[in-house]
Write an enzyme that holds these catalytic residues in place. Structure first.
Site, PDB file in Angstrom:
ATOM      1  N   TYR A 141       0.826  -1.210   0.000  1.00  0.00           N
ATOM      2  CA  TYR A 141       0.000   0.000   0.000  1.00  0.00           C
ATOM      3  C   TYR A 141       0.865   1.267   0.000  1.00  0.00           C
ATOM      4  O   TYR A 141       0.353   2.360   0.182  1.00  0.00           O
ATOM      5  CB  TYR A 141      -0.925   0.015   1.218  1.00  0.00           C
ATOM      6  CG  TYR A 141      -1.975  -1.069   1.198  1.00  0.00           C
ATOM      7  CD1 TYR A 141      -1.605  -2.404   1.186  1.00  0.00           C
ATOM      8  CD2 TYR A 141      -3.324  -0.763   1.213  1.00  0.00           C
ATOM      9  CE1 TYR A 141      -2.554  -3.411   1.176  1.00  0.00           C
ATOM     10  CE2 TYR A 141      -4.285  -1.763   1.203  1.00  0.00           C
ATOM     11  CZ  TYR A 141      -3.889  -3.084   1.179  1.00  0.00           C
ATOM     12  OH  TYR A 141      -4.820  -4.073   1.174  1.00  0.00           O
ATOM     13  N   LYS A 211       4.502 -14.512   4.234  1.00  0.00           N
ATOM     14  CA  LYS A 211       4.725 -15.483   3.149  1.00  0.00           C
ATOM     15  C   LYS A 211       6.228 -15.475   2.883  1.00  0.00           C
ATOM     16  O   LYS A 211       6.693 -15.327   1.741  1.00  0.00           O
ATOM     17  CB  LYS A 211       3.908 -15.053   1.915  1.00  0.00           C
ATOM     18  CG  LYS A 211       3.950 -16.009   0.768  1.00  0.00           C
ATOM     19  CD  LYS A 211       3.039 -17.212   0.926  1.00  0.00           C
ATOM     20  CE  LYS A 211       3.265 -18.193  -0.199  1.00  0.00           C
ATOM     21  NZ  LYS A 211       2.425 -19.406  -0.074  1.00  0.00           N
ATOM     22  N   ASP A 244      -1.517 -18.019   3.230  1.00  0.00           N
ATOM     23  CA  ASP A 244      -2.459 -18.931   2.561  1.00  0.00           C
ATOM     24  C   ASP A 244      -2.928 -20.033   3.512  1.00  0.00           C
ATOM     25  O   ASP A 244      -4.126 -20.268   3.681  1.00  0.00           O
ATOM     26  CB  ASP A 244      -1.851 -19.509   1.274  1.00  0.00           C
ATOM     27  CG  ASP A 244      -0.425 -20.014   1.457  1.00  0.00           C
ATOM     28  OD1 ASP A 244       0.174 -19.741   2.512  1.00  0.00           O
ATOM     29  OD2 ASP A 244       0.087 -20.691   0.545  1.00  0.00           O
ATOM     30  N   ASP A 268      -5.049  -6.941   5.921  1.00  0.00           N
ATOM     31  CA  ASP A 268      -6.330  -6.539   5.334  1.00  0.00           C
ATOM     32  C   ASP A 268      -7.170  -7.779   5.038  1.00  0.00           C
ATOM     33  O   ASP A 268      -8.349  -7.870   5.377  1.00  0.00           O
ATOM     34  CB  ASP A 268      -6.031  -5.747   4.046  1.00  0.00           C
ATOM     35  CG  ASP A 268      -7.209  -4.917   3.569  1.00  0.00           C
ATOM     36  OD1 ASP A 268      -8.238  -4.887   4.265  1.00  0.00           O
ATOM     37  OD2 ASP A 268      -7.087  -4.304   2.493  1.00  0.00           O
TER      38      ASP A 268
HETATM   39 MG    MG Z   1     -10.405  -4.046   3.636  1.00  0.00          MG
END
Ligand code: MG
Ligand code: NAI
Length: 372
Positions: A141, A211, A244, A268
């Site tokens: 982001y 990850k 995952d 998120d």
């Molecule tokens: Mg969101």
């Protein structure tokens, strides 16, 4: 003069509806506060070319906290198309105001408690009580993105990165790059916040979500930093999991987890999953917390199809208000508000559509206010 100054940022769509509901409970609980309206959202992008106008940024510099509803965001090209004619072609670039707010005010903690309240027909399982700490200022982001890759950049990447050779013949305008940028400082402070929370509230375990086996540089840094921080909290268990696998394990046994901490994007994702287990978007509340300012919001968006209908569930926003009360140090009021919301959920007499009822956003807020 009121004890607190609170910025009031309804934004777009149902952001307005749910903040009207928030006002009902705040008035009833009689927080000694002045609420100051701030402009934010799509209308301001369309008319002024800025979804987060300078006057709103100034306002946020002078308040104790803020309550934010939701904004509408659209992809870059669609956003440009909706500008008023005078602003078109000026090279304005739409960026989400909430992402900008988080970065500008260094609101580095995104705190998302996901607690299942008894009697909620939408609970995945009873008694889920997870807390997600999402890093809020960096990672994918960061906003360092190219949807046409400049030649300079591709030349440098050809020189410095072997795997980039696989993309060397892709036409520049058919190649996009979004940079995932993580820092040691950014990783350190979010993990520390998660452990400090665990210590303060007697939580048993912190799980680091990443990850790192594939995204080695950035997630590797996050994981390594997290392990260092964990050593300073020996009484709290620590484990880690790939993002995952984490989504599967969380569904399989949410009770194996307690506090989760993750870089921005994984945080998120995982927080939406956790929110769904305790009732979905109508229950997901969030605090964007920095050293000086904190902005509290429901995690849902502006749901344009329900805008102005006072149909959606205000509980996410009311729980965000509870978080704000706690952050201000008004914990007695915060606890009272949570207990009132829990009571209304349990009794089930007043329910919005998502919970199978036909009551309005404001009915729900008024019912909660009855118990305050
Ligand atoms: Mg969101
Ligand atoms: P959304 O969260 O606005 O709504 C999706 C659906 O979830 C709604 O149509 C509704 O069925 C349900 N829903 C949402 N809030 C609810 C509530 N309080 N009670 C009951 N049901 C609820 O997500 P969507 O439709 O993907 O995005 C709409 C706009 O919101 C987009 O422009 C998006 O960019 C923006 N957005 C803004 C966010 C923010 O301001 N922080 C976060 C997420 C999306």
């Amino acid at each position: 003069m009121a004890k607190y100054k609170i910025a009031w940022l309804p934004g777009d769509g149902i952001g307005v509806d749910v903040l009207d509901a928030a006002k009902i409970v705040l008035d009833k609980i009689a927080l000694d506060a002045e609420y100051i309206h701030g402009d934010i959202g799509w209308e301001f992008w369309r008319k002024e070319g800025d979804a987060f106008p300078a006057r709103t940024i100034e306002l946020l510099k002078n308040v104790d906290a803020a309550i934010f509803g939701a904004i509408t965001s659209k992809p870059v090209k669609a956003a440009e198309a909706e500008l008023v004619p005078e602003l078109k072609g000026k090279g304005l670039v739409y960026r989400s105001p909430i992402v900008r707010m988080r970065q500008l005010f260094d609101l580095y903690i995104c705190l998302r408690p996901c607690k299942g309240y008894a009697g909620n027909p939408l609970n995945f399982k009873e008694n889920i009580n997870l807390v997600v700490f999402r890093e809020n200022t960096e990672d994918l982001y960061a906003g360092v993105e190219f949807n046409t890759v400049p030649d300079e950049l591709s030349e440098v990447l050809m020189k410095l990165s072997k795997p980039f050779a696989a993309f060397k013949d892709v036409p520049r305008d058919q190649l996009a790059i979004s940079c995932k940028i993580n820092t040691k400082k950014g990783s350190e402070r979010i993990v520390r916040a998660a452990f400090e929370f665990a210590r303060k509230f007697n939580r048993k375990k912190v799980t680091i979500v990443h990850k790192a086996n594939v995204v080695r540089a950035t997630d590797g840094l996050f994981l390594e930093t997290a392990k260092e921080v964990a050593k300073q909290f020996p009484e709290i268990a620590m484990d880690d999991a790939n993002i995952d696998a984490m989504t599967m394990w969380l569904l399989k046994n949410p009770f194996n987890y307690d506090v989760l901490v993750a870089p921005n994007l994984y945080g998120d994702i995982i927080s939406d999953l956790c929110a769904q287990m305790v009732g979905g978007l109508g229950f997901g509340c969030s605090g964007n917390i920095g050293e000086k300012l904190a902005v509290f919001e429901p995690t849902h968006g502006s749901a344009p199809k329900y805008a102005g209908q006072y149909k959606v569930n205000p509980i996410a926003t009311i729980l965000a208000v509870k978080m704000m009360l706690d952050w201000l140090g008004e914990t007695e009021k915060g606890n009272r508000l949570e207990a009132a919301a829990a009571q209304v959920i349990k009794e089930g007499n007043v329910r919005t559509y998502d919970m199978g009822g036909a009551n309005t956003t404001l009915d729900m807020a008024k019912e909660i206010a009855k118990y305050l």
